[in-house]
Design a protein around this motif. Sequence first.
Motif, PDB file in Angstrom:
ATOM      1  N   GLU A  13      14.168 -10.611 -18.101  1.00 54.89           N
ATOM      2  CA  GLU A  13      13.360 -11.272 -17.161  1.00 54.89           C
ATOM      3  C   GLU A  13      11.726 -10.688 -17.517  1.00 54.89           C
ATOM      4  O   GLU A  13      11.607  -9.882 -18.317  1.00 54.89           O
ATOM      5  CB  GLU A  13      13.673 -10.843 -15.848  1.00 54.89           C
ATOM      6  N   ASP A  14      10.992 -11.667 -16.825  1.00 55.62           N
ATOM      7  CA  ASP A  14       9.493 -11.430 -16.898  1.00 55.62           C
ATOM      8  C   ASP A  14       9.157 -10.622 -15.460  1.00 55.62           C
ATOM      9  O   ASP A  14       9.723 -10.875 -14.501  1.00 55.62           O
ATOM     10  CB  ASP A  14       8.723 -12.680 -17.117  1.00 55.62           C
ATOM     11  N   GLY A  15       8.253  -9.645 -15.525  1.00 52.73           N
ATOM     12  CA  GLY A  15       7.705  -9.083 -14.501  1.00 52.73           C
ATOM     13  C   GLY A  15       8.493  -8.009 -13.960  1.00 52.73           C
ATOM     14  O   GLY A  15       9.250  -8.299 -12.943  1.00 52.73           O
ATOM     15  N   ALA A  16       8.555  -6.841 -14.165  1.00 52.40           N
ATOM     16  CA  ALA A  16       9.288  -5.781 -13.687  1.00 52.40           C
ATOM     17  C   ALA A  16       8.904  -5.175 -12.831  1.00 52.40           C
ATOM     18  O   ALA A  16       9.523  -5.231 -11.372  1.00 52.40           O
ATOM     19  CB  ALA A  16       9.783  -4.767 -14.738  1.00 52.40           C
ATOM     20  N   GLY A  17       7.680  -4.785 -12.618  1.00 48.91           N
ATOM     21  CA  GLY A  17       7.227  -3.777 -11.578  1.00 48.91           C
ATOM     22  C   GLY A  17       6.712  -4.792 -10.224  1.00 48.91           C
ATOM     23  O   GLY A  17       7.268  -4.801  -9.434  1.00 48.91           O
ATOM     24  N   ILE A  18       5.644  -5.818 -10.606  1.00 46.98           N
ATOM     25  CA  ILE A  18       5.460  -6.573  -9.549  1.00 46.98           C
ATOM     26  C   ILE A  18       5.206  -7.873 -10.346  1.00 46.98           C
ATOM     27  O   ILE A  18       4.539  -8.170 -11.413  1.00 46.98           O
ATOM     28  CB  ILE A  18       3.807  -6.022  -8.944  1.00 46.98           C
ATOM     29  N   THR A  52      -2.583   2.903 -10.619  1.00 53.09           N
ATOM     30  CA  THR A  52      -2.205   3.249 -11.773  1.00 53.09           C
ATOM     31  C   THR A  52      -1.087   2.517 -12.466  1.00 53.09           C
ATOM     32  O   THR A  52       0.114   2.445 -11.558  1.00 53.09           O
ATOM     33  CB  THR A  52      -2.000   4.749 -11.924  1.00 53.09           C
ATOM     34  N   ILE A  53      -1.161   1.844 -13.513  1.00 56.44           N
ATOM     35  CA  ILE A  53      -0.274   1.262 -14.223  1.00 56.44           C
ATOM     36  C   ILE A  53      -0.055   1.903 -15.589  1.00 56.44           C
ATOM     37  O   ILE A  53      -0.926   1.926 -16.241  1.00 56.44           O
ATOM     38  CB  ILE A  53      -0.677  -0.069 -14.381  1.00 56.44           C
ATOM     39  N   THR A  58       1.289   3.143  -7.399  1.00 59.71           N
ATOM     40  CA  THR A  58       1.506   3.518  -9.018  1.00 59.71           C
ATOM     41  C   THR A  58       2.759   2.722  -9.530  1.00 59.71           C
ATOM     42  O   THR A  58       3.736   2.651  -8.834  1.00 59.71           O
ATOM     43  CB  THR A  58       2.011   4.959  -9.005  1.00 59.71           C
ATOM     44  N   ILE A  59       2.672   2.054 -10.598  1.00 57.87           N
ATOM     45  CA  ILE A  59       3.555   1.227 -11.210  1.00 57.87           C
ATOM     46  C   ILE A  59       3.916   1.807 -12.723  1.00 57.87           C
ATOM     47  O   ILE A  59       3.071   1.787 -13.563  1.00 57.87           O
ATOM     48  CB  ILE A  59       3.081  -0.226 -11.530  1.00 57.87           C
ATOM     49  N   THR A  86       0.816  -1.306   0.009  1.00 61.31           N
ATOM     50  CA  THR A  86      -0.062  -0.052   0.091  1.00 61.31           C
ATOM     51  C   THR A  86       1.007   1.306   0.128  1.00 61.31           C
ATOM     52  O   THR A  86       1.930   1.403   0.650  1.00 61.31           O
ATOM     53  CB  THR A  86      -0.986   0.106   1.129  1.00 61.31           C
ATOM     54  N   ASN A  87       0.337   2.218  -0.467  1.00 62.25           N
ATOM     55  CA  ASN A  87       1.130   3.500  -0.750  1.00 62.25           C
ATOM     56  C   ASN A  87       2.512   3.600  -1.281  1.00 62.25           C
ATOM     57  O   ASN A  87       3.445   3.822  -0.541  1.00 62.25           O
ATOM     58  CB  ASN A  87       0.957   4.403   0.605  1.00 62.25           C
ATOM     59  N   VAL A  88       2.680   2.768  -2.282  1.00 64.01           N
ATOM     60  CA  VAL A  88       3.894   2.570  -2.819  1.00 64.01           C
ATOM     61  C   VAL A  88       3.938   2.965  -4.290  1.00 64.01           C
ATOM     62  O   VAL A  88       3.045   2.931  -5.052  1.00 64.01           O
ATOM     63  CB  VAL A  88       4.248   1.004  -2.934  1.00 64.01           C
ATOM     64  N   ILE A  89       5.153   3.407  -4.701  1.00 60.74           N
ATOM     65  CA  ILE A  89       5.491   3.981  -6.175  1.00 60.74           C
ATOM     66  C   ILE A  89       6.540   3.053  -6.514  1.00 60.74           C
ATOM     67  O   ILE A  89       7.476   2.845  -5.854  1.00 60.74           O
ATOM     68  CB  ILE A  89       5.980   5.152  -6.234  1.00 60.74           C
TER      69      ILE A  89
END
Length: 170
Positions: free
Chosen positions: A100-105, A143-144, A118-119, A88-91
């Motif tokens: 690789e696969d999956g950069a943000g999460i 927000t992505i 926000t990603i 929560t409350n993360v940028i």
Amino acid sequence: TENINYNGKNIVVGSLYLTTQDTSYISSTIIDGVDTSFDGNEEYGTVVTFENGENSTAILNGFTITQGFEEIESLCGIRCNSSNSTITNVIISGINAVNEDGAGIALYSSNPTIINVTISNNTAVIGGGMLLVESNPTLINVTISNNHADGQGGGIFYEESRSNLTNVTI
């Protein structure tokens, strides 16, 4: 190197935002997953890891997660494997997972709750913003944007997954 691994512990890791509700702490409290000491031993990897059955009381709250040294690739911003944590409350921004696969999460068999996140500006082969594999997260006020994938899923890539989306912009 600034990396966090919850190691199965149901704990809260939070910036001063947690106690003050001052949103300026989110952007000013940075977890940078790359050692930029330039000593020839630069290291990289997943910045925050939940991987040992953590539940919703394993909370990450009030940070910016990034990779400050763009020439080195990171695995991902947040990786959840068999975890149901709360983020929560993360940028999450500037993760360069070009091989690789999956950069943000990246979620594997996980059902986290992701709120006020926000990603943006992340790059991966598949799943620039998010990669979901056999996972069913709940996303609220997320927000992505401006993520890139060389293959599929610039925003979100789903594999045998679904998600509950409330007030989500992709």
